[in-house]
Design a protein around this motif. Structure first.
Motif, PDB file in Angstrom:
ATOM      1  N   PHE A   1       0.854  -1.192   0.000  1.00  0.00           N
ATOM      2  CA  PHE A   1       0.000   0.000   0.000  1.00  0.00           C
ATOM      3  C   PHE A   1       0.885   1.235   0.000  1.00  0.00           C
ATOM      4  O   PHE A   1       2.098   1.173   0.203  1.00  0.00           O
ATOM      5  CB  PHE A   1      -0.920   0.027   1.231  1.00  0.00           C
TER       6      PHE A   1
ATOM      7  N   ALA B   1      -4.326   7.721  -0.960  1.00  0.00           N
ATOM      8  CA  ALA B   1      -4.182   6.286  -0.686  1.00  0.00           C
ATOM      9  C   ALA B   1      -4.121   5.528  -1.998  1.00  0.00           C
ATOM     10  O   ALA B   1      -4.819   5.868  -2.965  1.00  0.00           O
ATOM     11  CB  ALA B   1      -5.340   5.779   0.166  1.00  0.00           C
TER      12      ALA B   1
ATOM     13  N   ILE C   1      -3.868   1.287  -2.995  1.00  0.00           N
ATOM     14  CA  ILE C   1      -3.838  -0.070  -2.453  1.00  0.00           C
ATOM     15  C   ILE C   1      -3.960  -1.064  -3.600  1.00  0.00           C
ATOM     16  O   ILE C   1      -4.935  -1.024  -4.361  1.00  0.00           O
ATOM     17  CB  ILE C   1      -4.992  -0.298  -1.450  1.00  0.00           C
TER      18      ILE C   1
ATOM     19  N   SER D   1      -4.292  -1.063  -8.882  1.00  0.00           N
ATOM     20  CA  SER D   1      -4.450  -0.525  -7.531  1.00  0.00           C
ATOM     21  C   SER D   1      -5.672   0.369  -7.463  1.00  0.00           C
ATOM     22  O   SER D   1      -5.995   1.091  -8.413  1.00  0.00           O
ATOM     23  CB  SER D   1      -3.215   0.283  -7.112  1.00  0.00           C
TER      24      SER D   1
END
Length: 655
Positions: free
Chosen positions: A574, A608, A610, A621
């Motif tokens: 991440f 973010a 991930i 992602s």
């Protein structure tokens, strides 16, 4: 965390990066050979360059910017704002935006008529990396590169795709990749930005011209960009040809600090820029020749309306620009020294048609276009001289500007001015470096500053003279075990700085550009990176600035800007990033011409990324980005606050 472009440049210039750097990345000696011809002023052995900050393609993915303008926010010494024409512009160390040139793969992108380009319409998805060179830059940059240079480079390898969406029709789509085709390399990229409106941070900050409590009036956008590049080798010749095209339409937010009778209500239904480039590099024995040629076509239509309903036209303006330019450099040895000769120039034609529309009448199509032409030329030489354990680079050149066609305005005399620079690199201790640099640079008034009247809002000044800037800085860097620190105090003085004043003509307050008294700026750029734990890095970057002319502060220059960021990245797992940006107070002009205070503000942004799955070797992602989490009112300019809180979610493929 993907290493930044700055990490690659620092192997030859400075010890500090603007993004977290792994030990392996810091050891990379140079950019790929095929990318060298796209660097405007390459970091060659023995050369001393002025301070630089930058981001690689990987760092751009981590920060998730929509545009180049978004990507620059938080870099030390760089300030980004959207002006009253709806354009996103960058200032380096408090300088005027026209003193910061923008290059793409070695060729200038600025539209010469205005001396700038809207970096909010340059999609980040097309860019493989960027760097900002500060201070008295290299001779290759040519005339008008006064206080800073933004160097953009397209992708050199791999591929990545981004798809994001958010409220109010926000869309961010881009894809870029490099394909090897036998002995050549093909680069393709496409991007699309769209929104129906920008969010409002606080309705109380918009006392006028804002009927909706949530959607900022007249801030829709649609922009599509395409890029193609083909490069390879022919014997010892390295070559590359490329083409960029951007088509956009957008609304321009009206000033919220003035009544409808004083505000302007504009839209840009057509905005297009196309640029073709050829880059060449050829070794000639112990010498190296480089050349970049460019042709730019730009078109724009501006519509002025009578009120906030945007239904009754008051005027139309049509702009059509055609620019041809080139730069040639030759590097060779002379005893222990290395010489670099540079010659650059461009000529640009601007055709403008202004149509005034009387109330309750149809727009006329019978209006004559006015032709303006400006030519810029620059030539000079730099010498790299080894001095034992230190390195010295000296530069000397001459810039010249002519305006052979002036529409219906008075003729202008030709202008020219000398330029020079000196840069000295020392290493006082094993992990400590010091670079001292300074010089003088020139900026000639753009044709719009000389002749533009902006649909009646500006009053032309045919006596406008060029600016002359004196610059000096000292960059001190220290690196040890992942900890990096850079401190760069700087000083700038601009003689004849071009500013604006209010002049009353027949009861109307018009703005006119004029040569101000000498403007002086003194400040400090700083960058700190500290590894707190495995994959967790603290970044602190910022600038402090004091700038004034004749005892008065220059407008729209925050006293300080700083960013504190925590970046937590586990490779393959991440990447989380939290940013807190602080923008200090500044001054601006109120509608009545008096100075008004722009209050300080704090902005919080979250990012973010991930991984969710893999398609073969291709990672996918999920992403999320929150801008201005607390809905802070940020005023870079009187009456034009930045947008409120927005959320984007999406996917990144590759990268």
């Amino acid at each position: 965390m993907t290493p930044s472009l700055l990490a690659l440049l620092l192997a030859q210039t400075s010890p500090v990066a603007a993004q977290t750097v792994t030990g392996e990345a810091a050891l990379q000696p140079s950019l790929p050979a095929e990318a060298l011809i796209t660097v405007t002023a390459p970091a060659l052995p023995g050369r001393v360059l002025t301070p630089v900050v930058g981001l690689s393609g990987g760092a751009l993915l981590d920060r998730q910017p929509r545009s180049v303008g978004d990507a620059l926010r938080g870099l030390p010494g760089v300030s980004v704002r959207t002006n009253s024409r709806g354009e996103t512009i960058a200032r380096v160390r408090g300088s005027d935006e026209r003193q910061t040139l923008v290059f793409l793969d070695g060729a200038p992108l600025a539209v010469p008529w205005d001396g700038r380009v809207d970096i909010g319409l340059l999609p980040a998805g097309l860019i493989g990396g960027l760097s900002v060179r500060k201070g008295a830059g290299a001779i290759e940059y040519g005339a008008n590169a006064v206080a800073g240079v933004l160097d953009l480079t397209t992708r050199a390898s791999g591929g990545v795709g981004v798809a994001q969406a958010g409220p109010y029709g926000m869309t961010n789509l881009s894809a870029a990749g490099v394909l090897p085709l036998g002995g050549v390399s093909l680069t393709l990229a496409a991007a699309h930005q769209a929104q129906s409106a920008l969010p409002v941070a606080q309705l109380a900050a918009l006392p006028f011209n804002q009927p909706d409590p949530d959607r900022r009036l007249n801030t829709d956008l649609a922009a599509t960009s395409l890029f193609g590049g083909l490069g390879g080798t022919a014997g010892s010749l390295i070559w590359r040809v490329s083409l960029l095209t951007i088509d956009a339409r957008r609304g321009i937010a009206p000033e919220s600090d003035r009544s409808p009778a004083q505000a302007r209500f504009w839209r840009t239904p057509e905005w297009s820029l196309t640029q073709a480039q050829i880059a060449l590099e050829l070794p000639l024995g112990t010498a190296t020749a480089r050349a970049v040629l460019w042709r730019q076509w730009f078109g724009q239509q501006i519509e002025a309306y009578r009120d906030a309903s945007y239904t009754m036209l008051r005027a139309r303006e049509f702009n059509d620009d055609d620019t041809l330019g080139g730069r040639f450099t030759l590097s060779h040895g002379l005893g222990p020294a290395t010489l670099r000769w540079s010659l650059s120039g461009q000529t640009s034609d601007h055709r403008q048609t202004d149509i005034a529309i009387a109330p309750n009448t149809l727009p006329s199509t019978q209006a004559a276009a006015l032709l303006y032409r400006q030519t810029l030329a620059s030539g000079g030489v730099e010498a790299d001289v080894p001095l034992g354990g230190t390195r010295l680079t000296l530069g000397l050149g001459l810039d010249r500007a002519t305006t052979p066609r002036t529409g219906d305005k008075p003729a202008q005399p030709s202008r020219q001015a000398a330029t020079f620079s000196v840069a000295l690199a020392l290493q006082p201790a094993e992990r400590l470096s010091l670079t001292l640099s300074g010089g003088r640079r020139n900026r000639f008034a753009s044709a719009r500053e000389l002749f533009g009247e902006a649909q009646g809002r500006f009053l032309a000044n045919p006596a406008l003279l060029p600016e002359r800037a004196w610059l000096a800085d000292a960059e001190l860097g220290w690196r040890t075990k992942g900890f990096t620190l850079t401190l760069t105090p700087f000083w700038q003085r601009v003689d004849g700085s071009i500013g604006q004043r209010i002049i009353s003509v027949n009861g109307n307050n018009l703005r006119q550009r004029f040569n101000q008294a000498a403007a002086t700026s003194i400040g400090l750029d700083a960058a700190l990176q500290v590894p707190l734990a495995a994959g967790l890095t603290l970044e602190l970057t910022g600038s402090a600035l004091d700038t004034s002319s004749a005892g008065q502060p220059l407008l729209q220059r925050p006293a300080h800007e700083a960013m504190l960021a925590l970046d937590w990245a586990r490779r393959g797992a991440f990447d989380f990033r939290a940013e807190m940006r602080r923008i200090g107070p500044a001054r601006d002009l109120a509608p009545d011409g008096r100075q008004a205070r722009l209050a300080p503000a704090t902005e919080i942004n979250l990012r973010a990324r991930i991984p969710v799955l893999r398609l073969g070797k291709l990672p996918i992602s999920a992403t999320a980005a929150i801008d201005n989490l607390t809905n802070a009112v940020i005023l870079p300019q009187q009456g034009l606050p930045q947008p409120g809180r927005s959320l984007r979610i999406g996917l990144i493929v590759g990268g």
